[in-house]
Scaffold this active site. Structure first.
Site, PDB file in Angstrom:
ATOM      1  N   HIS A 261       0.843  -1.190   0.000  1.00 53.96           N
ATOM      2  CA  HIS A 261       0.000   0.000   0.000  1.00 53.96           C
ATOM      3  C   HIS A 261       0.878   1.239   0.000  1.00 53.96           C
ATOM      4  CE1 HIS A 261      -3.839   2.128   0.875  1.00 53.96           C
ATOM      5  NE2 HIS A 261      -3.004   3.019   1.391  1.00 53.96           N
ATOM      6  N   SER A 262       0.659   2.139  -0.945  1.00 56.51           N
ATOM      7  CA  SER A 262       1.397   3.394  -1.071  1.00 56.51           C
ATOM      8  C   SER A 262       2.894   3.104  -1.198  1.00 56.51           C
ATOM      9  CB  SER A 262       1.073   4.312   0.113  1.00 56.51           C
ATOM     10  OG  SER A 262       1.463   5.639  -0.142  1.00 56.51           O
ATOM     11  N   MET A 263       3.739   3.510  -0.247  1.00 53.74           N
ATOM     12  CA  MET A 263       5.153   3.176  -0.341  1.00 53.74           C
ATOM     13  C   MET A 263       5.354   1.675  -0.533  1.00 53.74           C
ATOM     14  SD  MET A 263       8.272   3.730   2.436  1.00 53.74           S
ATOM     15  CE  MET A 263       7.846   2.323   3.457  1.00 53.74           C
TER      16      MET A 263
ATOM     17  N   ALA B  39      -1.455  -0.912  -4.280  1.00 50.60           N
ATOM     18  CA  ALA B  39      -2.563  -0.085  -3.800  1.00 50.60           C
ATOM     19  C   ALA B  39      -2.086   1.330  -3.499  1.00 50.60           C
ATOM     20  CB  ALA B  39      -3.168  -0.705  -2.538  1.00 50.60           C
TER      21      ALA B  39
END
Length: 256
Positions: A101-103, A129
């Site tokens: 997720h993200s990073m 994501a």
């Protein structure tokens, strides 16, 4: 506090997994990578909510939670290399997937590329994501090196950092070094064209995320020659916390 170590210093796989419940009968392992400032506890409980055929492996990066005393990474290549080394044995005896997720999406993508390039391994599925496709330029300039007051305002704008933490100077003094390091991992990243992971991709986004739009997620399609799906879910950038049921359903459908 534990004495700090240099990033990636001879880690054992056990230190890189937290809230991990081995499931010997599982068909596939799913390594879950956190967002900036987050830890493996983000994925605590996922194993109990996914089918028995999936063994959830929450990844704990240095500098947070039970690894608080360790120096966090500030550059993505070094992080990915250390992660590949630490997880190596767990990638060989059964299929594996990656969720980030993200990073974590960026880390998962570059980990998949490294494993394919150096070890001939490919995830069964890559879930990315809340992060734009890596070949796209960032919307804003770097902020990881801002003065403290300006960085706090930027974190307030981005959301994700609880208000009580933002308004508590002592807590912020503990949190800011990790957030700066994680932001540096993302903001110093430079995409290099090359072979793409040989696996299906699923990109997930929040319908109310103002920065990671459907178009910027759709661009992940260029990173795979396999099957690609895009799912937009209710919520903002941190929909991971509010739409877990939908996310877990997507994962279960793809890794059944």
């Amino acid at each position: 506090m534990t004495k700090k170590t240099t990033p990636g210093g001879a880690p054992a796989a056990g230190r890189w997994l937290f809230h991990h419940q081995p499931r010997p009968s599982a068909r596939v392992r799913l390594f879950c990578l956190p967002y900036a400032g987050g830890g493996a506890s983000v994925y605590r409980g996922w194993g109990a909510r996914l089918p028995q055929s999936i063994e959830v492996c929450p990844v704990q990066l240095p500098g947070r939670e039970n690894r608080l005393g360790e120096q966090p990474f500030t550059r993505l290549p070094a992080l990915v290399e250390a992660l590949a080394e630490a997880l190596g044995p767990l990638l060989l005896d059964k299929p594996f997937g990656l969720f980030g997720h993200s990073m974590g999406a960026l880390v998962g993508f570059e980990l998949a590329r490294l494993l394919g390039r150096e070890r001939g391994l490919a995830p069964e599925h890559l879930f990315v994501a809340a992060h734009r496709a890596p070949q796209l330029p960032p919307l804003d300039g770097p902020s990881y090196d801002l003065p403290e007051a300006e960085l706090v305002e930027e974190l307030r704008r981005l959301g994700g950092t609880p208000r009580p933490v933002l308004e508590h100077p002592e807590l912020m003094s503990l949190v800011l070094p990790l957030l700066r390091a994680d932001m540096a991992v993302c903001q110093t990243y430079e995409y290099a064209p090359g072979p793409t992971p040989a696996c299906p991709f699923t990109a997930l986004g929040g319908l109310s995320d103002p920065d990671v739009t459907r178009e910027r997620l759709e661009a992940w399609r260029a990173q795979t020659t396999g099957r690609f799906k895009l799912r937009m879910l209710p919520g903002d950038h941190f929909f991971l916390h509010t739409t877990q049921t939908e996310i877990l359903r997507v994962i279960a459908d793809e890794l059944h």
